[in-house]
Structures are given as structure tokens and as C-alpha cells.
Design an enzyme around this catalytic site. Structure first.
Site, PDB file in Angstrom:
ATOM      1  N   HIS A 330      11.210  66.053  20.221  1.00 34.63           N
ATOM      2  CA  HIS A 330      12.036  66.352  19.057  1.00 34.63           C
ATOM      3  C   HIS A 330      11.430  67.536  18.304  1.00 34.63           C
ATOM      4  CE1 HIS A 330      14.435  65.866  15.459  1.00 34.63           C
ATOM      5  NE2 HIS A 330      13.351  65.675  14.725  1.00 34.63           N
ATOM      6  N   HIS A 377      13.365  75.466  11.883  1.00 33.61           N
ATOM      7  CA  HIS A 377      13.815  74.210  11.282  1.00 33.61           C
ATOM      8  C   HIS A 377      14.603  74.554  10.028  1.00 33.61           C
ATOM      9  CE1 HIS A 377      12.815  69.907   9.785  1.00 33.61           C
ATOM     10  NE2 HIS A 377      13.963  69.970  10.427  1.00 33.61           N
TER      11      HIS A 377
END
Length: 1234
Positions: A330, A377
Site C-alpha cells: 500500500h 500522496h
């Protein structure tokens, strides 16, 4: 975890080998850009392949542990120097255009984040390729990383390589290696090597034998001594060949193994082990193994804690993708936290090299003028990396450690059709033929078609990206629309693209390219002010009509619209983060999606009806936990056909992980973790995926794959068809656990189904001893592991302050029994050089307590049959011939066929017991008959239940133990009787002879007196009277003398018989108690058989009803089948409850009957004593008359025919004839009671 192929696996693993080129060495220029240094070095590898070493500029040897190497790169993948001086020295910019082909970069480090890069440039052509390939092959060798026998040799090799400028081994290096207790090291050096701290050692004087001698002085092994003592060495410093063979076959061998496929060790094989591991020639010549050789064997390759098959690629790789657990990452690009961490292309390489088969790419729109998509991100302060660099890194390393397919999980935030087209083009051009675009012919994208297998997809890359099904005409294919901001929250998992966020949103990857959505206030941070960017839909690119849309496209379009309508715009998305801001895919990106198409999860029932295996959904961990809690069995069924991806919730801003075992338990395949955080969940993930050849794919247990079986992960009982395991682990000792002098403790945990999970077993803390602590404690028991193929055992060592030392993850289903060394690993599952634990394990199949007897009979059938024969022979001595034959047949049946109650039989008279010594007690006539009668046959319980009554005393008196006791007591009484009879007969003879002589003298005396005196008749009469009086007195004295002897003998016999009576009663009480215990045990077995019989009757009844229902119409059949099942469950529960109540009442009746038998025994004893006392007293009262009759010839009615009477009847006046008669009387009457 599961799925080993049946039969004996053909091992494919190869031991490490070092080619001659690496042993001999090659010239390289080692350069370091940070230090602006470049040196000519000779790279070499030791013959065992433990270390890469070279001599530095200070003439000291530098070493690099091969096991720490994570990658080797050459050519354009190697690092290029940027410093102009270094480039000039290396020749860049000159005429040689092939310099890149001479470059080699070695990447090493303890984990994927903390890596170092060693840069080399070969002096000769064609050298780099050999070095790069061989180094990488050695670094990835599975056998080399699972070889406890090489631990000490590796430490010895390191000391030998690290020489000083004089080419000698500094003693300080030895002190540094074993720094936990330098005083012990110095003492061992003085005793073993005769060197002090300030000296150095010549390498040729420091042999492996000397190093082992030093270690023997350094480490005392009381643990090995104790094991040898338990094996049977009995204080001797060695094991014999037979003892070693018995030890391996009994302690080290798994009793579950098939003896044909895995035969027990033979003496010739045991002798080979002695030859291999025994260093002492004297012991070797005598086929003996010393303590040192035994310790070597425990750490040898034949005695690994796991079979090599578990490490090899041994699982079936031809099942659909949904049948496997897939190693998944992840936010792969992050190296630290989720808010301000650094993004790195290198993390994709490291994850793939570590065995990861699913990586995540959070792609955002690039800024002008380049407009290059990048990865970061979203809405945080993390750095950015170009998408193209990431894709090139993936192409480089995707299949270096595993050939099986890689899944690229895109979280697509690129709201530019042009840049999405560029993304698709990058994927096509960089991956080439490895990118799977069109589905395989055998596996079309249609309902009901299973997914292809990892074998079918070897070497292929799959794209997981939102796929928008657009009409074939009427709308431009390149259109892309971003979701409105008010649709930024998802109710269950990710959006229809099923993409994954990870954190609250704090900032933006770029001020002009990202949607202005932020929920950073969820973590208490100030929201960054952003200017929302209009979607292409707002700019005028409206959707075209869908009148020409195919049915499937229309259906999917309607689903998406429904999702948008039901989304709650006010619901926070702290857990799901940036998934809500993902955009729709263009035709270019949609074309790349095939077998991993993300859709929004609605319900398990909806997925089952659609039956499209190529559709998958992603769940944030909180929503997945909700489904796991609410519908665990449905979750398992879903994962049999379709993929599911689980990802960490957004509030894990520190990049911590959830426990993956939770979702493995329901069959989730893509359980994604933050690879940069080596916490316990990630350690478990790394340890579990080490097996099956580090392929990144683990076949799920069969029960989680079969469509005809349902599985409840929360079950607490044994599942039919799954063999549960039992495991016992004893931590014995540790070796070289820390470089500090601290206390050490060990934790033993098990992870698996909720019923199997155990945390935490822990040893005590050793007292300041990290060299060789010994824990002499009770073992840790895991008595029932319901699903061993899904369970893992973790053994971890810690310093007393909680500092991590090392651990090992072991699959429960593959753990071997016996004594084993376990070499510890670091947090990233890399092997540590010296730390190890010695443990003892017992692995077996779980057997319920009620079935232990059956299991023992199956394990050792010869012993069981012998025991049955022995019992049959014992019964034959107590019961009649016909009953003995029947009992023999009963004993030869299997335990499940034996009767539950003990049958009573009429006692057989004992031929030795011809005169009973106690009266018979009240006799009952017990039977083991069914309670059912003609009037009760309709009662199901009464037809099954059998009555069991206690065995009466009269039958128990015929027990073998009682017969044996009576025989011994009869023999004792006969011996006493003979002894008394001999004394009585001898005295009687003497008395009779004396009476005869006195009688003769009395007859002669009156005649002599008359002749001599002839005077007075009166005087003669007076003299005769006096003689008669004296004779009577003589008679009375004779009678009294014999009477005293006989009374003393009678009292002794009475006392002996009373003692025998007490012994008999005590023994009878023991027999009664044993019989009661046996009866209760058989009653317990009878209860289980009756329950099974009841269940069979109910099942038969249900099956008959189902057969009848199947003949009816379909709509009626379904209703009736439901009613049959409901009625069956209710009836089963009620019937078993009634049966248990009846069994309880039967148990109480049996207990009451047994108490009555014991009470009867207690009440009987005083009666028997009184009767025996009275009988003996009557015999004693008859003694005077018997004696007078014997001595004086008196007759009287009622006198007994004792031996003295027999003596008198034979007559003793004849002298010797009387003696002969007495002897005959003794022989004829010796068995008669006095």
C-alpha cells in the site's frame, strides 16, 4: 500456508555455489560520489559464498554480507556518476561509448528503506555480467538463508577475512564479535588459544577446529547434557548407534508421516550421520556420537525445523487467481509517514524484490509545460516522483525474484485526457509484451468464467484501474470527467474505481492540478487553502446520449449513477481519504484493464448474482472489519470467486499496519500493507510469504476454495474434513542472542483463526546472560489448532528492556517434531549471523479426549490386539466356555463396536472352595437390556437407551483376583493344618501308649499282691480302688494335656481365618471399586455411541423426507426442503437434549446401585466375622469330647469324626500297628477341617 501437492515433492532448490571467477577475484574501480573517492580494488568471494570482500585504501579488508544484498544492477540500471571529476577519471566523455556496460551497483541493507549503494566499474569487459548475476543468485538463494549448520562457519569466515595490514587476525575482532561478555571471551582465548587481547593471530594458525575448540570453552552446554541424559546416555559422554537411531525415529520423526514414503531411519543411515558430524575419531570407530557431534547434528541440514519442501515452490500454481493470498503493498512509493514522508522510486524496486506482487500507484496530473504525470500522496506534504521512472523501475525488477504476475493498482487522479493517454502509452511502451491487454482466449471476460491462474499469467503485468464502459458511438473516446466535490465520500469502500487512500488530506501535490478536497481537520491539522480546479465536464465536455450503449455498458452506467445518487456528501472520509477524488478513466486506460476491474462493493448477494470473477472491490480496513464481523461466511464465499483488496485506514499517519491475519482468515487475497514500516503485522507478512519459493503467491486452504464447502472463520470446533493439529513448544536455550550483557526472554505466539490465536506465551528473563541462557520451564501448549494450514507460529527473543533481538515465523502445518535450532531473523526477515534458539516441538494431529483410545489402537494396532487377547484369556478363567468364546469375539471388535455396559454372569463354583467361609450376599440378576418394550417402541430415546446395572458381589467374588487370593489362603490354611495335625497326632500316640502301659500295669498289680500277702480280701479291694483312682487321674492329665494343645491350635487357626477374611474383604472392595471405574468409562463410551446412533436415525429420517420432497413441484419443493431442515434441526436439538437427560438419570441410577453394592459389602463384613467366630467356637467346644473319645474310647452322640477319633478307632494297643494307623489317618484326613 496451504496447498502442498500430494506425495513426495521433487525438491527444486539448489545449494549455493561460487564460480571460479568470483573466488579468484576481478579488478574493479570502486567509486563513491558523496566522498568523491575512487579506488582500484579486487573483488573476491569466499569459497562458501558468505562474504564479498575487497582491500580498501588503508590496506584493511572490507566485507559485505551476501545475505544483506538486495539487488545488483548493471548497464543503464546502475548508478551513473554525476561528479565531473569522477566521470573524467572513469572515462566518461571519452571515445569509449560502452562504459555504462561496465558499471555495477550493489544494493544492500537490513530493510527496504535503509539501503546503501556500492558502485563499481569493471576494468575488463564482460566481467560485470558474471559478477552481477552470480552475486544476485547467491543473495537470493533460499537454502543459503535457511542453513543453521553454516552459522558458526560464517562467523569463522568473517574473522579469517578481516585481517590487518600485516595480514594477521586481530584478537580485538574476536572480542568485538562476542562482546556480550569479554571476560568469558578472554578466559576462553587463554584456555583454548593462548593469545591475549593485544596480540594478533596468523590465519594459518586459526583453523576451524581451533575456532570450535574456543567456542566449546566459551559456551558451556548444560542443555545438551540434559538432552543426552534424557535420551539414555546415563552419564556417558556419548550416544551409541542404537540410541541415536531410536532418538531420531522416536523424538525427531513426525509420527504422522507415511512409513512407505518416509521410512524410519535405518542403522546404516544413522552410521552415516555419525561419520558426518562426529569430530572425534575414537568415538567414530566405535559407532558412537559425542556431545559435540550431537550438537552439530541438531544444527545440521537433516534436522531443520521445517522440511525443505515448505521453502521450495511446492504449491499448485494452476488454480484461479482468487485461490491465492497475494503479497501486496500500500502506498508503495513512501519511505516513511503519510504526511511529510519522502517518496522514492527505489521503494517500488525493493517491494518487488521482496516478493510483492501488487504495488500501488497514486497518479496525479503533471504541471505545464511538461505535463508529466507523477506519483505522490495527495493533499499531503510528501514529495513527488515521475510516473515514467516508477514504471521503468517496475519493468526492471518485476520478475527478478518471482516469475508470477504483478498487479499495478492505480489510484488515478489525472483529470486530463491527454495525460491519461500518456500514462497508457508509457505502460505499453515500457512493459511491452509483459503488459496483458487482451484477455486470454481460455478465460474471456464473461459471467461465470473463473480467473486465470498464476501459471497462465507468468511474466505478465495486470493493470487495476477504474474502467469506464462508454458507448461505441456518440461520445468521444478520450473524454474524461472528474467526480464532483460533493461526491467525495464513499460509504463502504473506495469509489467505483476501488482505489485506496491512506491518510487525511493536508496539502496538495500541486496547486493547479489536484481537486481542492481536504479533510485534514480529521487529524487536527489546519486545512491547506486550495483553489478547486474545474472538471472537464464543467468546461463543456458533456456526456453524449447512451442510446447506442450495449446492455452491459448501460448496466454499469446505471450502477455508477446510482452510486452517485446514494453518496452522502456530508459524511467524512477520514479512513478513505483521496479515493473519492479519483477521476473516470479514458478509453486508453480502460483498454488496459481486464482481469482486475475495480467496482464499488454493494453487497455479497449482488456480487453473487452478477457472477463476474474479473470484478473486484477494495475495502478500507474499518469497512472490511465491519463485513468480517457481520458476514464472515459470505465474505469467504465472495473471495472464492473474486479478488478483494484491503488497505490501511487513513488515520494511520505514521504508516502503521493492521494485522493481516484478520483478513487472511476470510480469504482476502490482496491484503495491502505499508512495506516501509516493519511492525509486527509487516513482520508476519514477510515471514508468511517467505514460503512457496518466495513467489508472492500462497494457495489458500482447500476449505476456503471449494465451492461445495462453507467455512466459518469464527468456528471453535473441529471442521469436518480438516485435520486439526496439536502443538507443544519448549524453549530450551539460546546462543549469542545479544552483543550486550543483558537478560533475555522469549515470546511464543500463534496467529491464525480467532480460536487458534494465542498471545503471549513468555519465558522468564535470564539473569544477565545473553551468551547461552537456558530456560528449564514447562512447554507452551497449543492443544487444538483448528486450521493449521492458515496458522503461523512466531518465536521472538527480546532483551529485558523490550528491545527486539530477532524472531522467526513458522507455518504450523510444516513444523517438525523434535529438538531443533531456530536461527533468528531481523524485522525484515533477513537472517542474523549468530543468534539462535534451541527448542523442542511436538507436532501431532489433534485427538479429542474421548477418542484417545481409538487413536492409540490405530497408532499401535499390534499392541492393541495383544491387549485384547490378554483380556480375553483373563476372562476365560472366570466364565464358562461358551461365554468365554463370546467375550473373545467382543474383545476382538474395534473399540467403537464394544458394548457400553459390563455384562453379568452366574459365578462358577471354585473347585478349591469346597467349604464356604462367608455366607452369600443378597443376589440380584442384573442385565444389560434395552429399555424399550412393546409399549415403548415408539419412543425414540427408549429404543436407543440401554440400561446398565452394577455388577453384584457374587459375580465379583468370581473375579480372578479373588480366586487367586482364596487359592493362596487355602494353601496357607492347609499348611497350618498339617503342622498342627502332626503335633497332635504325635502327642496322641504318646498318650495312648502311656495309657496302654498304665492299664497293663494296673491289671498285674492286684494279682501279685494277692499272691504275696494272701491275708485280707478287704485290703486287696482297697488297693484296687487306689490303683483305679490313680489311673483315672492319669487319664485326666493325659486328656488335659492333649486338650490344651488342641485348643491352642484351634485359637491359632481361628485367628488365621479371621485375618484371611479381612484380606478377602479388602481385596473384594478393591475389585468392586475397579469394576465401578471401568463401568463408568464404558458408560461414557456408550453415551457417545447412543448419540451417534440417534443422529444417524434422525439423519436417515431427514434424508427420506428430502427424497419424498424432491418428487414434488419446484416451488413446493423449496418450501418443504426449508421446513424439513428447520424441523430436523429442532428435532435433533430436542432429541439430543432428552437423550442427555435420560443418560444423566441412568448415570445417577448406576451410581446409586454402586453405592448399594458398597454398602452391602460394608454391612456384610461384621456378619461374616460373627459367623466365622461362632463356627470356630463350636468346634472348640467339641474338642474335649473328641479327645476323650480318642483317648478313652468313650462314645457319645453328636461327637464329630475328627482325626483323633480315627486314631482311636484303629487301636493303639498293638504298638507299632497303632503308629502305622496314625500315619494312615494323617494321610487320609489331611484335607479335613478341624
Amino acid at each position: 500456508m496451504a496447498g502442498a501437492r500430494p506425495g513426495v515433492h521433487a525438491l527444486q532448490l539448489e545449494p549455493p555455489t561460487v564460480v571460479e571467477t568470483l573466488r579468484r577475484g576481478s579488478k574493479f574501480i570502486k567509486w563513491d560520489e558523496e566522498a568523491s573517492s575512487r579506488n582500484l580494488v579486487t573483488l573476491r568471494l569466499d569459497p562458501n559464498g558468505f562474504f564479498l570482500y575487497w582491500t580498501g585504501p588503508n590496506m584493511e579488508v572490507d566485507t559485505l554480507d551476501i545475505s544483506s544484498i538486495r539487488d545488483t544492477r548493471t548497464g543503464r540500471y546502475a548508478r551513473l556518476p554525476k561528479d565531473p571529476k569522477i566521470r573524467e577519471v572513469l572515462g566518461f566523455g571519452g571515445p569509449d561509448t560502452r562504459l555504462e556496460e561496465k558499471l555495477m551497483t550493489v544494493v544492500a541493507g537490513p530493510d527496504p528503506v535503509n539501503t546503501t549503494f556500492l558502485n563499481f566499474m569493471a576494468v575488463q569487459d564482460d566481467t560485470v555480467k558474471v559478477w552481477s548475476e552470480e552475486l544476485f543468485k547467491l543473495a537470493m538463494n533460499i537454502l543459503a538463508q535457511n542453513a543453521p549448520e553454516h552459522v558458526l562457519r560464517k562467523a569463522y569466515t568473517k574473522l579469517k577475512l578481516q585481517v590487518n595490514q600485516d595480514g594477521r587476525i586481530p584478537v580485538k575482532n574476536i572480542l568485538k564479535m562476542f562482546s556480550a561478555d569479554k571476560k568469558r571471551v578472554e578466559t576462553a582465548l587463554i584456555c583454548g588459544l593462548n593469545f591475549n587481547r593485544s596480540e594478533s593471530i596468523r590465519p594459518d594458525e586459526f583453523s576451524l577446529e581451533i575456532f570450535e575448540r574456543f567456542l566449546n570453552k566459551l559456551l558451556l552446554r548444560p542443555d545438551i547434557d540434559k538432552i543426552l541424559l534424557e535420551i539414555g546416555a546415563k552419564g556417558k559422554p556419548y550416544l551409541t548407534l542404537e540410541q541415536l537411531m531410536d532418538f531420531i525415529n522416536q523424538k525427531q520423526r513426525d509420527p504422522r508421516l507415511n512409513e512407505v514414503l518416509y521410512p524410519p531411519l535405518r542403522s546404516s543411515q544413522a552410521r552415516l550421520l555419525i561419520e558426518k558430524y562426529e569430530p572425534n575419531k575414537q568415538f567414530l570407530e566405535r559407532d558412537q556420537m559425542s556431545m559435540e557431534g550431537f550438537s552439530r547434528y541438531l544444527g545440521g541440514e537433516e534436522n531443520g525445523i521445517l522440511p525443505l519442501e515448505a521453502l521450495d515452490l511446492s504449491m499448485d500454481m494452476t488454480q484461479p487467481l482468487s485461490a491465492y493470498f497475494i503479497n501486496s503493498s500500500h502506498n508503495t512509493y513512501l519511505t516513511a509517514g503519510q504526511l511529510a514522508g519522502t517518496s522514492s522510486v527505489e521503494m517500488y524496486r525493493q517491494a518487488l524484490l521482496w516478493g510483492c506482487r501488487c504495488v500501488e500507484l497514486d497518479v496525479w496530473k503533471g504541471r505545464p509545460p511538461e505535463e508529466e504525470p507523477f506519483i505522490t500522496h495527495g493533499f499531503t506534504m510528501t514529495t513527488e516522483v515521475p510516473l515514467r521512472d516508477v514504471l521503468e523501475a517496475i519493468a526492471e525488477t518485476a520478475f527478478k525474484t518471482s516469475p508470477y504476475p504483478v498487479i499495478l493498482s492505480f489510484e488515478n487522479h489525472v483529470d486530463s485526457a491527454k495525460q491519461q493517454a500518456k500514462m497508457a502509452e508509457y505502460c505499453r511502451s515500457i512493459f511491452g509484451e509483459a503488459l496483458l491487454i487482451d484477455p486470454l482466449d481460455k478465460y474471456p471476460l464473461s459471467a461465470g468464467t473463473p480467473l486465470p491462474s498464476p501459471q497462465d499469467l507468468m511474466g505478465r503485468i495486470l493493470v487495476k484501474n477504474k474502467k469506464r464502459h462508454r458507448p461505441s458511438t456518440g461520445v468521444p473516446d478520450s473524454s474524461v470527467a472528474k467526480r464532483p466535490l460533493e461526491q467525495s465520500n464513499s460509504a463502504l469502500s473506495e469509489s467505483s474505481a476501488a482505489t485506496e487512500p491512506s491518510s487525511p488530506q493536508l496539502g496538495s501535490p500541486s496547486s493547479d492540478s489536484c481537486p481542492g478536497l481536504s479533510n485534514g481537520e480529521e487529524v487536527g491539522l489546519e486545512k491547506t487553502s486550495l483553489e478547486p480546479q474545474k472538471s472537464l465536464g464543467e468546461e463543456g465536455l458533456n456526456r453524449g446520449p447512451n442510446v447506442l450503449m450495449p446492455d452491459r455498458d448501460r448496466e454499469d452506467e446505471e450502477e455508477d449513477e446510482e452510486e452517485e445518487e446514494t453518496t452522502d456528501p456530508k459524511k467524512p472520509t477520514t479512513d478513505e481519504g483521496t479515493a473519492s477524488s479519483e477521476v473516470n478513466a479514458t478509453e486508453e486506460m480502460s483498454t488496459l484493464v481486464n482481469y482486475v476491474e475495480p467496482v464499488k462493493f454493494k453487497s455479497f448477494e449482488a456480487s453473487r448474482k452478477r457472477n463476474k470473477c474479473f470484478e473486484m472491490s477494495s475495502f478500507v480496513e474499518t469497512k472490511a472489519m465491519e463485513q468480517l464481523t457481520k458476514s464472515p461466511m459470505e465474505f469467504v464465499e465472495y473471495n472464492k470467486q473474486q479478488l478483494s483488496r484491503i488497505y490501511p485506514k487513513g488515520t494511520r499517519v505514521d504508516s502503521s499496519n493492521y494485522m493481516p491475519q484478520l483478513f487472511w482468515n476470510v480469504g482476502c487475497q490482496l491484503v495491502a500493507l505499508n512495506f516501509q514500516t516493519l511492525d509486527l503485522p509487516m513482520q508476519l507478512n514477510a515471514g508468511v510469504f517467505e514460503y512457496n519459493g518466495r513467489s508472492g503467491y500462497l494457495l489458500k486452504p482447500e476449505f476456503m476454495r471449494r465451492p461445495d464447502k462453507s467455512f466459518d472463520p469464527f468456528t471453535e470446533v473441529i471442521v469436518d474434513g480438516i485435520v486439526a493439529n496439536a502443538l507443544r513448544v519448549k524453549v530450551i536455550s539460546g546462543q549469542f542472542l545479544s552483543d550486550r550483557k543483558v537478560g533475555i526472554y522469549v515470546e511464543v505466539d500463534m496467529f491464525g483463526l480467532p480460536v487458534d490465536t494465542r498471545r503471549k506465551y513468555r519465558t522468564r528473563t535470564s539473569q544477565g546472560n545473553s551468551f547461552n541462557p537456558v530456560w528449564d520451564e514447562e512447554p507452551f501448549d497449543f492443544p487444538k489448532v483448528v486450521l493449521p494450514t492458515l496458522a503461523s507460529l512466531r518465536i521472538a527473543a527480546f532483551e529485558e528492556g523490550g528491545r527486539f533481538v530477532g524472531h522467526r515465523i513458522l507455518p504450523v502445518s510444516a513444523i517438525r517434531s523434535g529438538y531443533h535450532y531456530v536461527c533468528l531473523r531481523n524485522e525484515a526477515n533477513q537472517p542474523l549471523c549468530l543468534p539462535a534458539l534451541l527448542i523442542y516441538t511436538e507436532a501431532s494431529d489433534y485427538i479429542p479426549d474421548d477418542h484417545q483410545d481409538y487413536a492409540e489402537a490405530l497408532i499401535n494396532p499390534i499392541k492393541h490386539v495383544s491387549l485384547m487377547d490378554q483380556r480375553a484369556k483373563q476372562l476365560a478363567a472366570l466364565i464358562g466356555e461358551s461365554e468365554a468364546q463370546a467375550s473373545t469375539e467382543m474383545c476382538q471388535e474395534t473399540p467403537s463396536q464394544q458394548q457400553g455396559s459390563q455384562l453379568s454372569s452366574n459365578p462358577v463354583p471354585n473347585p478349591l472352595d469346597d467349604s464356604p467361609r462367608w455366607p452369600p450376599g443378597p443376589t440380584t440378576s442384573p442385565t444389560s437390556t434395552s429399555l424399550s418394550s412393546p409399549g415403548q417402541r415408539d419412543d425414540l430415546i427408549a429404543s436407543i437407551l440401554s440400561e446398565v446395572t452394577p455388577t453384584p458381589l457374587e459375580e465379583l467374588r468370581s473375579h480372578k483376583a479373588m480366586v487367586k487370593l482364596r487359592s493362596r489362603q487355602d494353601r496357607d490354611l492347609r499348611e497350618l493344618h498339617k503342622k498342627h495335625q502332626r503335633k497332635a497326632v504325635a502327642l496322641t500316640r504318646r498318650l495312648l501308649d502311656g495309657l496302654a502301659q498304665a492299664r497293663a500295669e494296673g491289671k498285674c498289680r492286684p494279682s501279685s499282691s494277692a499272691l504275696s500277702r494272701a491275708t485280707n480280701v478287704e485290703d486287696v479291694k482297697e488297693e484296687e480302688k487306689e490303683a483305679a483312682r490313680q489311673y483315672r487321674e492319669f487319664q485326666n492329665r493325659q486328656v488335659q494335656s492333649l486338650l490344651e494343645l488342641r485348643e491352642a491350635q484351634a485359637d491359632a487357626e481361628t485367628e488365621r481365618r479371621l485375618e484371611h477374611l479381612k484380606q478377602a474383604q479388602q481385596r473384594l472392595r478393591e475389585v468392586v471399586l475397579d469394576a465401578h471405574t471401568t463401568q463408568f468409562k464404558r458408560l461414557k463410551e456408550l453415551n457417545e455411541r447412543e448419540k451417534k446412533e440417534l443422529q444417524k436415525i434422525l439423519d436417515r429420517k431427514r434424508n427420506n423426507s428430502i427424497s419424498e420432497a424432491k418428487t414434488r413441484e419446484k416451488h413446493k419443493k423449496e418450501v418443504e426442503l426449508t421446513e424439513i431442515n428447520r424441523r430436523h434441526i429442532t428435532e435433533s436439538v430436542n432429541s439430543i437434549r432428552r437423550l442427555e437427560e435420560a443418560q444423566k438419570q441412568r448415570h445417577e441410577r448406576l451410581l446409586a446401585g454402586q453405592q448399594q453394592v458398597l454398602q452391602q459389602l460394608v454391612e456384610e463384613e461384621p456378619k461374616l466375622v460373627a459367623q466365622l467366630t461362632q463356627e470356630c467356637q463350636e468346634q472348640r467346644e467339641r474338642l474335649p469330647q473328641e479327645i476323650r473319645r480318642c483317648l478313652l474310647g468313650e462314645t457319645s452322640e453328636g461327637l464329630g469324626d475328627g482325626p483323633l477319633v480315627a486314631c482311636a478307632s484303629n487301636g493303639h494297643a498293638a504298638g507299632s500297628g497303632g503308629h502305622q494307623s496314625g500315619a494312615d489317618s494323617e494321610s487320609q484326613e489331611e484335607n479335613t477341617q478341624l
